[in-house]
Motif scaffolding. Structure first.
Motif, PDB file in Angstrom:
ATOM      1  N   GLU A 147     -95.945 -35.145  53.934  1.00 25.61           N
ATOM      2  CA  GLU A 147     -95.796 -36.142  52.873  1.00 25.61           C
ATOM      3  C   GLU A 147     -95.822 -35.543  51.294  1.00 25.61           C
ATOM      4  OE1 GLU A 147     -94.706 -39.254  52.742  1.00 25.61           O
ATOM      5  OE2 GLU A 147     -94.813 -39.258  55.027  1.00 25.61           O
ATOM      6  N   ASP A 148     -96.697 -34.400  51.321  1.00 27.98           N
ATOM      7  CA  ASP A 148     -96.604 -33.577  49.995  1.00 27.98           C
ATOM      8  C   ASP A 148     -95.328 -33.003  49.828  1.00 27.98           C
ATOM      9  OD1 ASP A 148     -98.502 -32.103  48.231  1.00 27.98           O
ATOM     10  OD2 ASP A 148     -97.316 -30.375  49.057  1.00 27.98           O
ATOM     11  N   GLU A 149     -94.585 -32.547  50.661  1.00 25.03           N
ATOM     12  CA  GLU A 149     -93.070 -31.874  50.659  1.00 25.03           C
ATOM     13  C   GLU A 149     -92.269 -33.099  50.196  1.00 25.03           C
ATOM     14  OE1 GLU A 149     -91.876 -28.618  52.022  1.00 25.03           O
ATOM     15  OE2 GLU A 149     -93.683 -28.395  50.910  1.00 25.03           O
ATOM     16  N   ALA A 150     -92.632 -34.376  50.653  1.00 22.04           N
ATOM     17  CA  ALA A 150     -91.647 -35.468  50.283  1.00 22.04           C
ATOM     18  C   ALA A 150     -91.679 -36.036  48.953  1.00 22.04           C
ATOM     19  CB  ALA A 150     -91.955 -36.649  51.535  1.00 22.04           C
ATOM     20  N   PHE A 151     -93.138 -35.838  48.576  1.00 28.09           N
ATOM     21  CA  PHE A 151     -93.292 -36.182  47.158  1.00 28.09           C
ATOM     22  C   PHE A 151     -92.507 -35.259  46.222  1.00 28.09           C
ATOM     23  CE2 PHE A 151     -95.837 -35.646  43.095  1.00 28.09           C
ATOM     24  CZ  PHE A 151     -96.108 -37.002  42.857  1.00 28.09           C
ATOM     25  N   HIS A 152     -92.863 -33.858  46.328  1.00 26.12           N
ATOM     26  CA  HIS A 152     -92.019 -32.845  45.425  1.00 26.12           C
ATOM     27  C   HIS A 152     -90.594 -33.194  45.567  1.00 26.12           C
ATOM     28  CE1 HIS A 152     -95.512 -30.710  43.886  1.00 26.12           C
ATOM     29  NE2 HIS A 152     -96.012 -31.090  44.989  1.00 26.12           N
ATOM     30  N   GLU A 153     -90.066 -33.170  46.806  1.00 28.48           N
ATOM     31  CA  GLU A 153     -88.709 -33.429  46.964  1.00 28.48           C
ATOM     32  C   GLU A 153     -88.356 -34.665  46.267  1.00 28.48           C
ATOM     33  OE1 GLU A 153     -85.369 -33.287  50.554  1.00 28.48           O
ATOM     34  OE2 GLU A 153     -87.255 -33.789  50.977  1.00 28.48           O
ATOM     35  N   ALA A 154     -88.859 -35.634  46.228  1.00 26.35           N
ATOM     36  CA  ALA A 154     -88.501 -37.048  45.594  1.00 26.35           C
ATOM     37  C   ALA A 154     -88.385 -36.878  44.198  1.00 26.35           C
ATOM     38  CB  ALA A 154     -89.483 -38.076  45.918  1.00 26.35           C
ATOM     39  N   ILE A 155     -89.161 -36.134  43.673  1.00 30.06           N
ATOM     40  CA  ILE A 155     -89.217 -35.679  42.197  1.00 30.06           C
ATOM     41  C   ILE A 155     -87.822 -34.945  41.936  1.00 30.06           C
ATOM     42  CG2 ILE A 155     -90.160 -34.557  40.285  1.00 30.06           C
ATOM     43  CD1 ILE A 155     -92.731 -35.187  41.376  1.00 30.06           C
ATOM     44  N   ALA A 156     -87.493 -34.006  42.631  1.00 33.68           N
ATOM     45  CA  ALA A 156     -86.311 -33.468  42.360  1.00 33.68           C
ATOM     46  C   ALA A 156     -85.120 -34.288  42.624  1.00 33.68           C
ATOM     47  CB  ALA A 156     -86.017 -32.278  43.350  1.00 33.68           C
ATOM     48  N   GLU A 157     -85.216 -35.204  43.584  1.00 29.61           N
ATOM     49  CA  GLU A 157     -84.088 -36.054  43.654  1.00 29.61           C
ATOM     50  C   GLU A 157     -84.201 -37.141  42.696  1.00 29.61           C
ATOM     51  OE1 GLU A 157     -84.444 -37.379  47.440  1.00 29.61           O
ATOM     52  OE2 GLU A 157     -83.605 -35.805  48.580  1.00 29.61           O
ATOM     53  N   ILE A 158     -85.203 -37.534  42.224  1.00 29.76           N
ATOM     54  CA  ILE A 158     -85.139 -38.514  40.834  1.00 29.76           C
ATOM     55  C   ILE A 158     -84.513 -37.639  39.565  1.00 29.76           C
ATOM     56  CG2 ILE A 158     -86.717 -39.711  39.256  1.00 29.76           C
ATOM     57  CD1 ILE A 158     -88.504 -40.099  41.887  1.00 29.76           C
ATOM     58  N   ALA A 159     -84.822 -36.757  39.460  1.00 25.03           N
ATOM     59  CA  ALA A 159     -84.144 -35.925  38.491  1.00 25.03           C
ATOM     60  C   ALA A 159     -82.837 -35.760  38.687  1.00 25.03           C
ATOM     61  CB  ALA A 159     -84.918 -34.393  38.231  1.00 25.03           C
ATOM     62  N   GLY A 160     -82.085 -35.818  39.837  1.00 22.88           N
ATOM     63  CA  GLY A 160     -80.795 -35.438  40.002  1.00 22.88           C
ATOM     64  C   GLY A 160     -80.602 -33.812  40.153  1.00 22.88           C
ATOM     65  N   TYR A 161     -81.769 -33.240  40.679  1.00 24.48           N
ATOM     66  CA  TYR A 161     -81.739 -31.575  40.982  1.00 24.48           C
ATOM     67  C   TYR A 161     -82.048 -31.721  42.422  1.00 24.48           C
ATOM     68  CZ  TYR A 161     -81.469 -31.345  35.880  1.00 24.48           C
ATOM     69  OH  TYR A 161     -81.173 -31.560  34.419  1.00 24.48           O
ATOM     70  N   PRO A 162     -81.225 -31.909  43.206  1.00 28.78           N
ATOM     71  CA  PRO A 162     -81.618 -31.733  44.818  1.00 28.78           C
ATOM     72  C   PRO A 162     -81.599 -30.331  45.231  1.00 28.78           C
ATOM     73  CG  PRO A 162     -79.620 -32.946  44.863  1.00 28.78           C
ATOM     74  CD  PRO A 162     -80.061 -33.012  43.371  1.00 28.78           C
ATOM     75  N   GLY A 163     -80.930 -29.748  44.684  1.00 25.10           N
ATOM     76  CA  GLY A 163     -80.591 -28.269  44.877  1.00 25.10           C
ATOM     77  C   GLY A 163     -81.524 -27.300  44.476  1.00 25.10           C
ATOM     78  N   ILE A 164     -82.530 -27.838  43.515  1.00 24.11           N
ATOM     79  CA  ILE A 164     -83.688 -27.043  43.099  1.00 24.11           C
ATOM     80  C   ILE A 164     -84.504 -27.168  44.290  1.00 24.11           C
ATOM     81  CG2 ILE A 164     -85.742 -27.203  41.494  1.00 24.11           C
ATOM     82  CD1 ILE A 164     -83.784 -27.801  39.338  1.00 24.11           C
ATOM     83  N   TRP A 165     -84.766 -28.274  44.819  1.00 29.58           N
ATOM     84  CA  TRP A 165     -85.825 -28.331  45.932  1.00 29.58           C
ATOM     85  C   TRP A 165     -85.192 -27.316  47.226  1.00 29.58           C
ATOM     86  CZ3 TRP A 165     -90.614 -29.046  46.501  1.00 29.58           C
ATOM     87  CH2 TRP A 165     -91.012 -29.038  48.057  1.00 29.58           C
ATOM     88  N   ALA A 166     -84.111 -27.322  47.269  1.00 30.39           N
ATOM     89  CA  ALA A 166     -83.253 -26.481  48.390  1.00 30.39           C
ATOM     90  C   ALA A 166     -83.870 -24.799  48.107  1.00 30.39           C
ATOM     91  CB  ALA A 166     -81.835 -26.587  48.595  1.00 30.39           C
ATOM     92  N   ILE A 167     -83.551 -24.738  46.815  1.00 29.86           N
ATOM     93  CA  ILE A 167     -83.888 -23.173  46.518  1.00 29.86           C
ATOM     94  C   ILE A 167     -85.469 -22.975  46.643  1.00 29.86           C
ATOM     95  CG2 ILE A 167     -84.135 -21.529  44.583  1.00 29.86           C
ATOM     96  CD1 ILE A 167     -81.569 -23.050  43.476  1.00 29.86           C
ATOM     97  N   LEU A 168     -86.291 -23.824  46.217  1.00 30.82           N
ATOM     98  CA  LEU A 168     -87.727 -23.774  46.268  1.00 30.82           C
ATOM     99  C   LEU A 168     -88.370 -23.613  47.762  1.00 30.82           C
ATOM    100  CD1 LEU A 168     -88.933 -26.175  43.501  1.00 30.82           C
ATOM    101  CD2 LEU A 168     -89.348 -23.621  43.512  1.00 30.82           C
ATOM    102  N   LYS A 169     -87.421 -24.396  48.656  1.00 32.58           N
ATOM    103  CA  LYS A 169     -88.016 -24.403  50.255  1.00 32.58           C
ATOM    104  C   LYS A 169     -87.883 -22.790  50.614  1.00 32.58           C
ATOM    105  CE  LYS A 169     -86.843 -27.460  52.956  1.00 32.58           C
ATOM    106  NZ  LYS A 169     -86.084 -28.542  53.660  1.00 32.58           N
ATOM    107  N   THR A 170     -87.295 -22.131  50.175  1.00 29.38           N
ATOM    108  CA  THR A 170     -87.061 -20.685  50.626  1.00 29.38           C
ATOM    109  C   THR A 170     -88.182 -19.872  49.681  1.00 29.38           C
ATOM    110  OG1 THR A 170     -85.392 -20.033  49.172  1.00 29.38           O
ATOM    111  CG2 THR A 170     -84.754 -20.968  51.329  1.00 29.38           C
ATOM    112  N   VAL A 171     -88.209 -20.227  48.546  1.00 27.50           N
ATOM    113  CA  VAL A 171     -89.250 -19.412  47.554  1.00 27.50           C
ATOM    114  C   VAL A 171     -90.442 -19.482  48.026  1.00 27.50           C
ATOM    115  CG1 VAL A 171     -90.159 -19.306  45.073  1.00 27.50           C
ATOM    116  CG2 VAL A 171     -87.729 -19.373  45.683  1.00 27.50           C
ATOM    117  N   LYS A 172     -90.919 -20.750  48.511  1.00 33.41           N
ATOM    118  CA  LYS A 172     -92.565 -21.124  48.500  1.00 33.41           C
ATOM    119  C   LYS A 172     -92.901 -21.050  50.029  1.00 33.41           C
ATOM    120  CE  LYS A 172     -91.730 -26.147  49.110  1.00 33.41           C
ATOM    121  NZ  LYS A 172     -92.419 -26.395  50.217  1.00 33.41           N
ATOM    122  N   VAL A 173     -92.182 -20.215  50.690  1.00 37.43           N
ATOM    123  CA  VAL A 173     -92.478 -20.321  52.167  1.00 37.43           C
ATOM    124  C   VAL A 173     -93.881 -19.643  52.779  1.00 37.43           C
ATOM    125  CG1 VAL A 173     -91.571 -18.055  52.811  1.00 37.43           C
ATOM    126  CG2 VAL A 173     -91.755 -19.711  54.577  1.00 37.43           C
TER     127      VAL A 173
END
Length: 238
Positions: A147-173
């Motif tokens: 759910e923590d992941e879902a919260f941050h992903e939701a913010i990226a999607e609300i902002a219209g930047y879902p690609g940023i979250w895709a990048i962050l998933k690899t950066v923050k492993v």
């Protein structure tokens, strides 16, 4: 042995045919091991045996080796030709840089979300926070992390930047692996819920500066946490 291919729906849009994602056996093995390593079900130092993994998936060793190579390239396993493969320890030196990247990119997404969020977006964040509060009371760290992941992903999607979250998933492993150790700490999940609430309130108020400040504070917590964790779990870090 030729890698099996499975078609998996990844989107459903009424106006066009459903898109399919081709998933090979190596992909399936990679996904399973990746999730297990991030969840610390496979902790740092654990040996991964090609033969056993191949038997579990009922495949040859070829797709297993491919999956392990991808994990090695991502810094999650170390392959030793003479002695096998082990789950990598968490590199402490990589975490501050990853936090800087997260602060920069998530600062951008939360600012934009604060600018354009509508009531349905706030309802979405509220639902996630409500689920997190319930999971924290149950002590379910695994579902809480999801759910923590879902919260941050939701913010990226609300902002219209879902690609940023895709990048962050690899950066923050590596951050994610460390954070799994923090969640069982007494009060940590409750703190995360409170921090998410502050971020949510800033977005709802369209306060761009407060939203970025709250996100920065939230993401900064991992660095002092790691300093403590390294003394508690010396074999998990390098």
């Amino acid at each position: 042995m030729q890698a099996a291919v499975v078609s998996v729906p990844v989107a459903s849009v009424a106006e066009r045919p459903t898109k399919l994602r081709r998933v090979t056996t190596a992909d399936a093995i990679f996904d399973r091991l990746y999730a297990g390593i991030l969840a610390l079900e496979m902790p740092p130092g654990k040996q991964l045996q090609e033969k056993r993994i191949a038997e579990e998936f009922n495949v040859s060793r070829t797709p297993v080796r491919e999956a392990l190579l991808r994990l090695s390239e991502g810094g999650l396993v170390e392959i030793y030709p003479q002695s096998g493969t082990v789950v990598s320890r968490i590199p402490v030196s990589a975490i501050p840089e990853a936090v800087v990247v997260r602060k920069s990119l998530e600062g951008t997404t939360v600012e934009r979300a604060a600018e354009i969020a509508v009531p349905i977006d706030i309802d979405r964040l509220d639902a996630i926070i409500l689920r997190q509060r319930s999971l924290a009371s149950l002590g379910d760290t695994s579902a809480f992390h999801d759910e923590d992941e879902a919260f941050h992903e939701a913010i990226a999607e609300i902002a219209g930047y879902p690609g940023i979250w895709a990048i962050l998933k690899t950066v923050k492993v590596q951050i994610d692996r460390a954070r799994r150790l923090t969640l069982p700490v007494l009060g940590r999940m409750d703190n995360v819920v409170r921090e998410h609430g502050v971020i949510r309130d800033a977005i709802a108020a369209h306060d761009v500066q407060a939203a970025r400040s709250a996100m920065t504070h939230h993401l900064s917590a991992v660095i002092p946490d790691v300093a403590v964790l390294r003394t508690r779990y010396p074999d998990y870090f390098c």
